[in-house]
Design an enzyme around this catalytic site. Sequence first.
Site, PDB file in Angstrom:
ATOM      1  CG  HIS A  24      -1.387   8.964   3.489  1.00  0.00           C
ATOM      2  ND1 HIS A  24      -1.463   7.605   3.680  1.00  0.00           N
ATOM      3  CD2 HIS A  24      -1.074   9.490   4.708  1.00  0.00           C
ATOM      4  CE1 HIS A  24      -1.193   7.323   4.945  1.00  0.00           C
ATOM      5  NE2 HIS A  24      -0.950   8.448   5.580  1.00  0.00           N
ATOM      6  CG  ASN A  53      -5.482   3.234   8.425  1.00  0.00           C
ATOM      7  OD1 ASN A  53      -5.584   2.251   7.691  1.00  0.00           O
ATOM      8  ND2 ASN A  53      -5.034   4.394   8.010  1.00  0.00           N
ATOM      9  NE  ARG A  94      -3.124   2.765   2.549  1.00  0.00           N
ATOM     10  CZ  ARG A  94      -3.468   3.475   3.616  1.00  0.00           C
ATOM     11  NH1 ARG A  94      -3.268   2.988   4.818  1.00  0.00           N
ATOM     12  NH2 ARG A  94      -4.000   4.666   3.465  1.00  0.00           N
ATOM     13  CD  GLU A 122      -1.885   4.007   8.025  1.00  0.00           C
ATOM     14  OE1 GLU A 122      -1.719   4.379   9.207  1.00  0.00           O
ATOM     15  OE2 GLU A 122      -1.964   4.800   7.064  1.00  0.00           O
ATOM     16  CD  GLU A 180      -5.092   7.251   9.883  1.00  0.00           C
ATOM     17  OE1 GLU A 180      -4.644   8.321  10.370  1.00  0.00           O
ATOM     18  OE2 GLU A 180      -4.643   6.136  10.200  1.00  0.00           O
ATOM     19  CE1 TYR A 231      -0.313   2.630  13.328  1.00  0.00           C
ATOM     20  CE2 TYR A 231      -2.366   3.721  12.747  1.00  0.00           C
ATOM     21  CZ  TYR A 231      -1.100   3.284  12.407  1.00  0.00           C
ATOM     22  OH  TYR A 231      -0.614   3.491  11.135  1.00  0.00           O
TER      23      TYR A 231
END
Length: 1788
Positions: free
Chosen positions: A1347, A1530, A1302, A1597, A1392, A1532
């Site tokens: 992005h 995404n 990606r 991500e 995002e 985390y």
Amino acid sequence: MLLAGPLTKEQVEGLKVFDCSQPIPLGSREYFEYLQSRGVTHFKVPLSWTQILPAGLPSRPQQAVVTCYQTLLKQLLEVGLQPLVVLHGSTVPDDLRSRYGGWESQELGEMFQLYAEFAFQEFGALAESWVTLSSLEELRDAELQNALNAHTSIYRRYHQLFPGGVLSNGDRTILGIDMVDMLRSADNIPESYLHQMDRSNPQTSSCSTTYCKTWSNFATMTSSERDVFLNESFPVDFQWATSSESFKVEGGWVADGKGETIWDRFGHDGLAFDNQTADLACESYHKVDYDVYLLRGLHVNTYQFSISWARIFPSGHRGSQSVKGVLHYDKLINALIESGIQPVVTLYHWDLPQALQDNGGWTNPSIVESFKDYADFCFSKFGDRVKTWNTFSSPWVVSHAGYGTGEHPPGVKDYVVASYQATHNMLKSHAEAWHVYDDKFRKTQGGKVGIALNSDWAEPMDPSRPEDIAAADRYLQFMLGWFAHPVFVNGDYPATLKTQIEQKTNECSLSAPARLPVFTAEESQRIRGTADFLGLNHYTSRLVNSSDGGCTPGPQGVGDFLAHVDPSWSSTASDWIYSTPWGLRRLLNYISTEYLNVTKVPIHITGNGMPTEYSGDTLNDTSRVEYMKSYINEALKAIHLDGVHVQQFTVQSLMDGFEGPQGYSERFGLHHVNFDLSDRPRTPKQSAYFYSKVIEKNGFAPRKMVMSAPELTNNKANQISSIPPSTVPSKAKAVWRKFSSQTNFQRKLYHYGTFPQGFSWGVSSSAYQIEGGWDADGKGPSVWDTFTHRPGSIPANANGDVACDSYHRLEEDFYMLRALGVKSYRFSLSWSRIFPDGRRTSLNQKGVDYYYRLIDGLIAHNITPMVTLYHWDLPQALQTLGGWDNADMIDIFNDFCNFCFATFGDRVKFWMTFNQPYTIAWSGYGLGAIPPNVRNPGIAPYRVAHNLIKAHAKAYHTYDDKYRKSQGGLVSIALNADWIEPKDVNVPREVTAADRALQFKLGWFAHPIFKNGDYPDAMKWQVGNKSELQGLPETRLPSFTEEEKNFIKGTADMFCVNHYTTKIVSHITARLSPQSFINDQDLSEAEEGDSPTTGIDNQRAVAWGLRRLLNWIKEEYGDPEIYITENGVATDITTTVDDIDRVFYYKTYVDEALKAHNIDRVKVKGYVAASLMDSFEWLNGYKVGFGLHHVDFTNPNRPRTPKRSAHYYYQVIKDNGFPLPDDEKILYGEFPKTFNWSTASAAYQIEGSWRAEGKGLSIWDKFAHTPLRVSNSDNADIACDSYNKIDEDVEVLKKLKVTHYRFSVSWPRVLPDGTNNHINEAGLNYYHRLLVALEAANIQPQVTLYHWDLPLALEKVGGWQNETIVQRFRDYADVLFSRFGSRVKFWITLNEPYIVANLGYGYGTFAPGIIGKQYIAAHNLIKAHAEAWHLYNDKYRATQGGIISITINSDWAEPRNPYKQEDVDAVYRYLQFFIGWFAHPIFNGDYPEIMKTIVRKRSLAAGLPQSRLPEFTPEEIRRIKGTHDYFGFNHYCSVLSYPVDLGNQQDYEGDRGTGTTHDRTWIESGSFWLKITPFGFRKILKFIKDEYGNPPVYVTENGISERGEVSLNDLHRKHYYENYINQALKALVLDGVDLRGYTAWSLMDNFEWAAGYSERFGLFFVNRSNPTLPRIPKDSASRYSSIIACNGFPDPALGPHDCLNPGPEDTPTVTTTENIEHTRVPATVLPLSTVDFLGLELSTQEAEVALYVIFAFLLVSALSIIFVVHRLLKTKKKLKRAAVESVKMDRM
């Protein structure tokens, strides 16, 4: 019968009655023989209560006196005389009167009963005739009544023990019958007494009805006879219960899909008091642990609760089943059973699903089948654990108030038809449910099903009028018989009811007041006998008279009666409940006769209680105590005196709740709930403590003090063998070598496991801190009393005069200990309470008795007492002698210890002589900070410590020599120690300083006791040298003689340590003056600055220090058994019950102890949490609290409320540590064969070449070149130079074995001004070459259009704030689709958008740095995405065949406090304002409703004309919704969320209204916001599935950062990927998430936006100090590659998997692309674990070492050069100075 006696003490004290206080008089046998020869048959033997039980307790008799009486009785029998034993006269002995009061005290009566039973056990075999009390004429009123009550109980108990014996209460001689009275004539005995003694001749009359007969049995009783108290026990298997009802306590009214109930509708329509609702109620839906905690404290063995039909079946039907609703009740039932509490479940308590009511509710016959199905489901789901079921509770209330008067929901006012129809259907529903259980479940489950009916007792208004008697009967038939008669008698309504209705129908032909449905014969047959017990809810009584009801609907009109109350009856907060306890006994008798003669089943009292007002003294509910006491006693009478079969008594209710129309204005609870606080704290009322005591005694009989002392466990001393003295530094310095090099990841990695069985879990307190009663019952003053009474000594002049008042509130303390489930309780003895002046001669028996009660109570609850003999509260009288600075204290203390061992040692098996002698010596006699406030820092601490050590040793030897063999206990001393970490572990001098600090604090006392009887050499050396340097003739540290050393060493059976924090020390040369214990140590001390602060300065929470300290003790003191005897944390006064910091403290500290035990093999045997409750915290007074329970010191009742930490600690104890949770268990398995494995990058972060070949400027170019915007002034001008390193990047991708890559396209590189007016072919060519190279490597591209690097030219015209950008973005997407669509099959429109909008246009922390415009930017981002999607869908999909969507990011959120609804709500808002902001419009259409509502409401409230959140038009909604082919995601980390009120702050944060924090056990990363929380990954994937229709999900991500020193051995990243990917596998396999791919962020370390290069996420390290920017694999790259190769996690149980053993690496060719020409150049590709280092092929670890070696050489070289230059300059200066001096000489 010829009676003589008693024996007198004429030889001793004149004519006083002989009491065995002296030996039996000589010649007594001859005297008895003489009497027998003269025809005497009996001899009177008065016993002396005072002499036999001087302490009043059977557990501590005066054995010599007992033996004396036994001898006397045997002598009488041997000569042929029968003893007539008199238990007592009537005058209360002075000693007992001073403790318990006179006969007016019920407690004295209980003590007398204990004494009597003891006498029966000791002397019963020697005597057949007994007198209880012999002087009743001395007593009056209450005294006489209590004495008679005591006699009654003793009478019954005697005949249980000795069926043929004779017992009386007087002195009249009656032979051959059971004596009723021996002192008075029978006509002087109260009738109630005779009534209790003989029920064989009840009053009878000509009554024919059950009611009349029952009433007649009691009618002639006087009120005093009626109310006589019965001191007896309930049957041994009696069920003690309390109750709750779902709609009154649960709250969570829409939580997890719960359906609306009729009570929800009722509250929301504003029909309850003060417009209150049950939306939150007590929050029991979230507080299962809290409620079960209360139940354990109460000591109940049964809990009755109802299930919310709408929580299980939201629509009322099985098809709407709520899984989470079922899980709630599963959790509750399991928690009850784990705590030894049996669940009793009510299927229906009034809260009908509104959906069923909309179809007629209980008036619709179809509801019968619905209820049957609901019951069937509940039996099947919960019946394996639930063995008692109520189908309905108080169905009369439903019919009467719900469908008759309309006072309750559903508010139907139809007493003519609806009320009777509702009853008809409820009866049929009950019967069907019973048959379902009987047919399908009874055989396998073995439970019981009944129905709980409510009924008052009815008393005729005028007992002389037969009409009123008949009216009272009708009252009961219309209330109780309406339901009971069909179920328990004949399957049909009572004849009285039917006759009345028929009569009224005939009389009122035009408007019949009632229409009673008719059961068919089949229905009657099916209803009859459908109960295994009769549940009774009873609260009050009524006076009933006959009346003509006319044609008025309702029970009084149809029944021709009126109900009244007697003005003399005690009222309550409810206008329908008056306290009439005698009615319960009568009602139970009536039920037993009327209904249970046909159906022989027991009675369960399923509800009894009374409300109090919601204001005033809510905790001291004496009226409820009296109510409960009286009603429970009436139930006892029904059992004992009337033979009614009652099995259960239920107090309503467990806690205050929502009381229907009265809302929260009436309180029924045993526990007060503060509905004004979001925590909904539950605090026991006095009624809770009263009820727990009744339960403990199983009624009202005197408690049998049969104490089972702990088994002897330690008959021999555990003395630790002599250990050589410590070296300087000690060998325990190995602990620093072992641990100090740990990384943060290694240090914080949570250890799951459990302690061994038998581990001692405890909690602590100390006398002065909790007892209060500072001068009560003869206690002497202590040094702390003196100190705190001096104004200004303590903040707010606080003192311990009352403290927690534990001296008077033992039951309340036992309640907490029971609820906690602790195995041990550490407390201290108040020396001055036992010896007021410190010496044995001042013995205070009442003080001793207090500790007797405490210790006996603990043992009764299976809690081990851990007793500290001295916890700082020295008797003031001893301080006047100099206190611990006087060596005489050694013997004085030993005398105190000797007494305690002798007095309590039969039950106490764990002793500590001193608590923290370091604190006593240094703070008390050095600093002078605490009493006795002696300030002599250089000398006194050493002298005091010397005396303390010797005092301890002497006490130890006293126990060892005198008591150990018989008592078998353990003795030690509780030492305190911080862990000490050297400032720099690599500097030997600092390590020595740290070791020295531990020797001065811990070794000062531990070294003599646990090693060689002497102080540590480090200490002797330091103090000795300092003393000599100070010019003193000898050391200030006293010396032990050899004899003393031998006496001291080994005087401990275990190592007890108190620990709270960790300090950092470094070596210094301290001042010689003034002389000071602190200066003697030559070190400085600092806080561990990275750890959380606490409520006390310099006491940070540094959990990892505990493990190191335990290891140090193990190494230093010969691996002893260790008890952690104090560990806890202070929170400030503003923290009450929601003490999350304390939860984190215990969560981390206990785990460190577990690590020490399980990993390091330290012998940790027990853990004691400090402390049980908030208390007087010494110099901090009441400013801080350490308690697991909050104490309100402003309330004279000192109410104790459990904090969240109490519930947490209970769970730790229950689990015996931290078993591996399901979240942490690895799932073995594979992903689908088509699963996409990817890694990622972004153009601006890696490409560099910021101005190359026509690229335009981006907003990040400008942002990074703006001062103070990016950390370290970094920028991405070069970044990873990927623009020039396609080959290198593709090579590392091949090493990873990814299937996909990606990356993003730089919009300004392709369209420099953001428009398609000018297309930069050079930029397009770069991406073309990258795509070709990927294709050659068989790696599929995943291309992100945007992005974050917006062309600066577009930002100048507003960027994402300007709606024109929607078209610009569409144009840009068109270029990329057209140019690359043939090769790219996976498109992401935006990465995002939350970050773009919120950080870029909201907070301004990211480019372009705009503040407060996030809603506008987000609006345009969503529309731009939609247009790009439609473009692809309409123009390219058919020919290119790709997929396109958007990547949305989100954390997962958990409630900071999962027990609070407001925190649960905060989580929902957090997620909807985060992921929902963008996902909801795209997947569901429009913004989340909660977001629209909140923003609009707050905007209008601020005076704005419209919402700050833009609105989509209907057309836009249609165009946006569904613009996805998958869910790009995404993720985390996770956060803990909680509500925050930012007032009128008009921005995103104010709208969302949430704050976030993290759990301290979550491991940090290189980014402040990112903690390792794999569990959240699975949860949010499941959330996406549930919220957005289970779309295909590609994780685009996921990764973790580090910062600081570079290490290729990135353990934390390997851990992160292993655990997060495994959670993804769980989401796929276990939760059914349609997960299609996973992407690791990031391929290599790069420019991390505002963090610059300080944070590194890469699988490959980019060496920025090397101009070629080589990509060096970290260990995580190898691990990720192996996961990809295995396509998941192969099960090791199946043997080695091929994917874990890759074959030799091939030598592939690398494809380089320059413009259009393609040249294939062979290139050597190193294995993933190998790197090219200066031409050498090395492993990553070898390369890392090589880097360090080279760095070291460079450093040494640099330092050498600096040194040479320095010496040259210095030499030059010297030469210059010499020349100057020469010139000066010449001038002279």
